[in-house]
Scaffold this active site. Structure first.
Site, PDB file in Angstrom:
ATOM      1  N   ALA A 179       0.789  -1.114   0.024  1.00 54.99           N
ATOM      2  CA  ALA A 179       0.268   0.106   0.161  1.00 54.99           C
ATOM      3  C   ALA A 179       0.821   1.310  -0.153  1.00 54.99           C
ATOM      4  CB  ALA A 179      -0.866   0.099   1.298  1.00 54.99           C
ATOM      5  N   LYS A 180       0.334   2.460  -0.240  1.00 54.52           N
ATOM      6  CA  LYS A 180       0.936   3.567   0.135  1.00 54.52           C
ATOM      7  C   LYS A 180       0.161   4.869   0.281  1.00 54.52           C
ATOM      8  CE  LYS A 180       5.169   5.190  -0.160  1.00 54.52           C
ATOM      9  NZ  LYS A 180       6.497   4.418   0.478  1.00 54.52           N
TER      10      LYS A 180
END
Ligand code: NAD
Length: 424
Positions: free
Chosen positions: A113-114
């Site tokens: 994720a980011k």
């Protein structure tokens, strides 16, 4: 729009194009079908949120934030949160995909994720940053959590931002949930060794790469771009290993000393002035010049796309170890491979941060703290294990280290997909 935003948007498009083309190469290597390719390429969830901010002067500004979960097949989504003026959805998508490969490559039980908020943290007070962080957390609250998605620091964020996220999340749940973030302050359940983990990992593989070319550490020279959370300690640990760090850059400029910079003194200068510029006992050079110095080791530890089609043919380092995510574009990668520069890819080189984030999450979930020696020896073991896996696979299949690392990671994620099956 803030100054520099168009360039940042272009860098985001480039990063996503590069991430997709690396994936396509790995899919072709394994001979996977189109459906598998499409599944691996798509983000699982993408959230764009508005963040109204009341500024200290009473005016209101609306910022935009993002959280992208690329893949959650191997475990909860995991990835940093970036505060940077030009950050956009494409950049966050690319960074989330790289997180998926990084976690799989190092066998950390997470997906990728980011997050990002388009803000220049230097232009905001601490109180404003706290309000932005708490509102952003509230907006993404439905998709984060210790078993869902666990943010960590990245460019422009730090342990204070993690503490505000942890507090906001915990207040909403009615009890303290330390495992919702990593990179927390030690007093809130952070791990010993987390703040320097990315840099330690960079230096473990950098020294292994120098060894693989028969370059003595004490005879080696290095240049480091970026003097933030990753670059500063990477320069320090390199110097402790006997490597002469002859140049360091930040976003304001660069300094060079052919006999090696005194990194502790440089760190004090940066703490006092906010930049490497003006450091004594060194000559000023252009930031771009640093990338082209004839050193043994180049560590880009700042932003994406700095080694690109324009300058790749002038890179004179023998080894590039990617402290940053995505510092080398695809075109530059080919040029470096053709000219025999050994590139240790980001998904291996800077994985120390997520490895110790994983250790922190394990400690938080067990309400138990490990000693620093345990953290550091387990980190070294995983980093060097990753280095051996990637170099062995590259040799077996005649691939670059990046192609080998991506292929190995993609294989592990695909295995997880196949074992879980397609629902419904
Ligand atoms: P940071 O905000 O702490 O530091 C960034 C540094 O880069 C600063 O010194 C800044 O002045 C410099 N910089 C920015 N633009 C520059 C430019 N154009 N030229 C030269 N220097 C420039 O960020 P960080 O956490 O050190 O992250 C740096 C890179 O490492 C990012 O790509 C990030 O995604 C990656 N990374 C960070 C971690 C982590 O644990 N913090 C983990 C893995 C990867």
């Amino acid at each position: 729009m803030t100054a520099g935003a168009p360039a940042a948007a272009e860098a985001g498009v480039q990063a996503l194009t590069d991430a997709h083309s690396q994936l396509a190469e790995a899919v072709a290597f394994h001979g996977y079908d189109e459906g598998t390719h499409a599944t691996l390429a798509a983000s699982r969830r993408e959230l764009t949120v508005s963040i109204p901010l009341r500024r200290d002067d009473g005016s209101v500004e609306v910022l935009t934030g993002y959280r992208v979960q690329h893949n959650i097949s191997r475990g909860p989504a995991k990835g940093g949160l970036r505060y940077s003026p030009g950050v956009g959805l494409d950049e966050v998508r690319a960074l989330a995909m790289w997180m998926t490969w990084k976690c799989a490559l190092l066998d950390v039980p997470y997906g990728g994720a980011k997050g990002g908020v388009a803000i220049d943290p230097r232009l905001h007070s601490r109180a404003e940053l706290e309000r932005v962080t708490r509102r952003y957390t509230t907006e993404i609250l439905p998709i984060i959590g210790p078993q869902h998605d666990i943010p960590a620091p990245d460019i422009g964020t730090d342990e204070n931002v993690m503490a505000w996220i942890m507090d906001t999340y915990s207040v909403s749940k009615g009890h303290t949930v330390p495992g919702v973030v990593t990179g927390k302050p030690l007093s809130l359940g952070g791990s010993l060794g987390r703040s320097s983990a990315t840099s330690r990992g960079v230096v473990h593989v950098a020294l292994a790469a120098l060894d693989s070319l028969g370059i003595e550490h004490r005879a080696a020279t290095a240049a480091v771009q970026g003097f933030g959370k990753v670059g500063r300690d990477a320069a320090r640990f390199l110097q402790q290993a006997g490597v002469a760090v002859v140049a360091v850059a930040d976003q304001y400029g660069a300094v060079h000393a052919s006999g090696g910079l005194d990194i502790e003194a440089l760190a004090r200068h940066v703490d006092e002035t906010g930049s490497v510029v003006g450091f004594g006992n060194a000559e000023p050079i252009e930031g771009d010049e640093l990338l082209e110095l004839a050193v043994d080791l180049l560590v880009p530890a700042a932003v994406e796309g700095v080694i690109n089609a324009q300058n790749a043919s002038r890179i004179a380092a023998r080894v590039v170890v990617e402290g940053a995510n995505g510092p080398t574009t695809r075109e530059a990668d080919r040029v470096l491979a053709d000219s025999g520069v050994l590139v240790v890819p980001d998904i291996l080189a800077n994985a120390g941060g997520v490895i110790v984030s994983y250790f922190e999450w394990v400690q938080s979930n067990q309400s138990f703290r490990w000693g620093l020696d345990e953290v550091e020896s387990r980190l070294a073991e995983r980093m060097l294990g990753g280095w051996h896996d990637v170099t062995r696979f590259a040799t077996q299949h005649d691939l670059t280290l990046r192609a080998a690392a991506t292929a190995l990671a993609v294989q592990r994620v695909t295995e997880a997909h196949r074992q879980r099956g397609l629902y419904p």
